[in-house]
Write an enzyme that holds these catalytic residues in place. Structure first.
Site, PDB file in Angstrom:
ATOM      1  CG  ASP A 197      15.112  -6.399  21.152  1.00 19.74           C
ATOM      2  OD1 ASP A 197      14.727  -7.712  21.719  1.00 19.74           O
ATOM      3  OD2 ASP A 197      15.778  -5.726  20.729  1.00 19.74           O
ATOM      4  CD  GLU A 259      14.090  -8.237  25.585  1.00 13.85           C
ATOM      5  OE1 GLU A 259      14.916  -9.199  24.974  1.00 13.85           O
ATOM      6  OE2 GLU A 259      14.269  -7.575  24.263  1.00 13.85           O
TER       7      GLU A 259
END
Length: 534
Positions: A197, A259
Site C-alpha cells: 500500500d 500500489e
C-alpha cells in the site's frame, strides 16, 4: 489476480461484515471464474478508521474477520485449489492505536520512540501552526498537534491520510527491520507475496518543503513543477531492494506488487527493476479516457516502459479506491473522475456504463502482462450511486467537509443470490454498507450458465486468455482509423470500436467472442470489443 475486499465478499457468521471463513467458503468461485491468485485487502487488528488500512498489529487477524488460524486455513485451502494468496501490507503508516505510537506520545520530543514516526515542532510564535502546508489525501491538514503529558500543546505528527494513520519514519533502522520481520512472518505462514500500500510514499523530501503547486497527492508528477515532496522520492527504492532479497530467499515464486500512483510510466517502471518489485499497478491505464487515441497511447507507453526494465505490465480497471468501471465509463469522456457519486449527483447511464465496461474488460484481458480484477466486476456490478449520506464510512466524506462522497460506493457487499437475505452475502439481512435493490439483478445465481451474461463473458475470456497464453504474448499494432484500436497478440486479433458507426471485421474472420453481439453483416458496433482469428 482477483482482489477480495474482506468485509464485503462473504459473511459467514451473519454480523454484516465479511470474514476470512466466508472467503474460504467461496474460494471455489475463483476457481470456476478462472483466477490464478487472490489478493486480500487488510484483515489485521485495527480501529477501522480507514477500513483496516490503519493497522494496529501486523501479525494477527482482527476479530471482525476471524482468527490467525482462519488465515492459515484460508491459505491452505487456496493452495489446495491451485490459487496463490497475496496479502496487503501497509508500510507508510500504522494505526494511532499501534503500540509504537502510544509509546511515542508518552515519550519526550526527540526520543527514540518519537523518531519512529514524523514529529515536528510547529511554526508560529508558540508552535501553533503546522510544520508545513501539506494536505491529507482525505482532506484537511496532514498534521495533527499532540498534547504533552502536562496537558500543554506539543509537537505535530504527520499523517498523509487520516489522523488515525500516523506516517512512519523510514529513515530509522528499527522501522526497516520491523517490516523485514513482518514479511518473514507471513512468508513463513505460506503467503505468496504482498501488495504494498502507498508504495511511493515511504520516503519524504528531507527538507519537508511547502508544496505550493496544485495538490496532486496520489501521483508522482504534479500538474507542473517538481515531484511533490511527499511522493515518489528516490530513497524508496533502497527499501524495496532489501525486501526483494527477503522474498527471494523463500522457495517457490513469491511476489511484491506496488500500489504506486506514479506518472509518467518511466517513473513507475523504476519500481519494477530486476532487484525491486515484481509488478506495479498501472493507474495511468485505469485513468485513461475511453477513446482510441488515449487507449493506444497508454498501452504503448506502459508496454515500452516496463519492457525497458524486463518486467511485465499490469492492467486494472477497478479496485476498492475508485468508482467501479461499469459506472465510471458512463461519465462524459474526458471528465475528471470524481471521488464518489451520491444520490444528489447526476446519475450515470447504467446501460452505457456496462456496455463500455464489458468492452474495456475484453480489451484489457487481451493484453500481455498481469490483469487485476476487483470482486464483483465479473458480475458487471455498478457503483452504489444512491447511498444515503448517513451510511457513509469513508473518512474522505467527513475530512472533505462533505464535498467528496468517497469510496464507499465501490465497497458495498457483493450479491451472490438474487432472493436471499443480503443477496447471499451472509445468512442475515445485515450488511455493513447498504446494498441497493438493483444488486439483485446482478447476482451470481442469475448469471451463471446464462449465455451473454457478464459473468460468462469473464469466464470465457479468462479461459481463452490462458489457452492462448495472452498474458505472455506481444502486442502487434495493426493499421486502424482514429476511432478503432486493432492489434494482434499471438494468433488472436483484437478490435475495439470507439467510433459512432459500426466497423467491418476483415473478410473471413472467425469470432471467438465479443462484448456485445455483432451486426448481421459482421460489423462491430460502437463500444464493442471482439476477439477473432483473421
Amino acid at each position: 489476480m482477483y482482489q477480495i475486499y474482506p468485509r464485503s465478499y462473504a459473511d459467514l457468521d451473519g454480523d454484516g461484515i465479511g470474514d476470512l471463513p466466508g472467503i474460504t467458503a467461496r474460494l471455489d468461485h475463483l476457481v470456476e471464474l478462472g483466477a490464478d491468485a487472490v489478493w486480500l485487502s487488510p484483515f489485521y487488528p485495527s480501529p477501522q478508521a480507514d477500513a483496516g488500512y490503519d493497522v494496529a498489529d501486523y501479525r494477527d487477524v482482527d476479530p471482525l474477520f476471524g482468527q490467525l488460524a482462519d488465515a492459515d486455513a484460508l491459505i491452505g485451502e487456496a493452495h489446495s485449489r491451485g490459487l496463490r494468496v497475496i496479502v496487503d501490507l501497509v508500510p507508510n503508516h500504522t494505526s494511532s492505536a499501534h503500540p509504537w505510537f502510544g509509546a511515542a506520545l508518552a515519550a519526550a520530543p526527540g526520543s527514540a520512540e518519537r523518531q519512529r514516526y514524523i514529529f515536528r515542532d510547529g511554526r508560529g510564535t508558540s508552535g501553533e501552526e503546522p510544520p508545513n502546508d501539506w494536505q491529507s489525501v482525505f482532506g484537511g491538514p496532514a498534521w495533527t498537534r499532540t498534547k504533552d503529558v502536562d496537558g500543554q500543546p506539543g509537537q505535530w505528527y504527520l499523517h498523509l491520510f487520516d489522523p488515525g494513520q500516523p506516517d512512519l519514519n523510514w529513515d530509522r533502522p528499527e522501522v526497516r527491520a520491523e517490516f523485514l520481520d513482518i514479511l518473514r512472518f507471513w512468508l513463513d505462514r505460506g503467503v505468496d507475496g504482498f501488495r504494498v500500500d502507498v508504495a511511493h510514499g515511504l520516503i519524504k523530501q528531507a527538507d519537508f518543503a511547502d508544496w505550493s503547486y496544485p495538490l496532486e497527492p496520489m501521483f508522482g508528477e504534479g500538474t507542473e513543477g517538481p515531484r511533490p515532496p511527499m511522493w515518489d522520492q528516490d530513497g524508496v527504492h533502497d527499501i524495496y531492494r532489501d525486501w526483494r532479497q527477503v522474498v527471494d530467499s523463500y522457495p517457490g515464486e513469491r511476489i511484491l506488487v506496488a500500489e504506486a500512483w506514479v506518472q509518467p510510466a518511466e517513473r513507475l517502471a523504476a519500481y519494477v527493476r530486476p532487484d525491486e518489485m515484481h509488478q506495479a499497478f498501472n493507474f495511468e491505464y485505469l485513468e485513461a479516457p475511453w477513446t482510441a487515441p488515449a487507449q493506444y497511447a497508454v498501452i504503448t507507453r506502459s508496454l515500452e516502459a516496463t519492457a525497458a526494465v524486463g518486467a511485465p505490465t499490469t492492467w486494472v480497471l477497478s479496485n476498492h479506491d475508485v468508482i467501479r468501471h461499469a459506472t465510471r465509463l458512463a461519465l462524459p469522456v474526458g471528465q475528471t473522475r470524481p471521488n464518489g457519486i451520491g444520490a444528489d449527483d447526476p446519475q450515470p447511464d447504467a446501460v452505457l456504463g456496462l456496455r463500455r465496461a464489458r468492452a474495456a474488460t475484453l480489451l484489457m484481458l487481451a493484453l500481455p502482462g498481469s490483469a487485476y480484477l476487483f470482486q464483483g466486476e465479473e458480475l458487471g456490478l455498478p457503483e452504489h450511486t444512491t447511498m444515503p449520506d448517513e451510511a457513509r464510512q469513508d473518512p474522505t466524506w467527513e475530512r472533505s467537509g462533505h464535498v467528496h462522497k468517497g469510496r464507499d460506493g465501490c465497497r458495498v457487499p457483493i450479491p451472490w443470490e438474487s432472493d436471499a437475505p443480503s443477496y447471499g452475502f451472509g445468512p442475515t439481512d445485515r450488511s455493513w454498507l447498504p446494498q441497493p435493490s438493483l444488486y439483485a439483478e446482478y447476482a451470481l445465481d442469475l448469471q451463471r450458465g446464462v449465455a451473454g451474461s457478464t459473468y460468462e463473458l469473464y469466464r470465457t475470456a479468462l479461459r481463452l486468455r490462458r489457452e492462448l497464453a495472452l498474458g505472455r504474448g506481444t502486442v502487434y499494432w495493426l493499421t486502424s482509423p482514429d476511432d478503432v484500436i486493432h492489434f494482434q497478440n499471438g494468433n488472436l486479433s483484437v478490435l475495439t470500436n470507439f467510433g459512432p458507426t459500426s466497423f467491418p471485421l476483415p473478410e473471413g474472420a472467425t469470432v471467438l467472442q465479443s462484448s456485445e453481439p455483432l451486426t448481421p453483416d459482421n460489423h462491430v458496433p460502437t463500444d464493442v470489443t471482439v476477439w477473432f482469428h483473421p
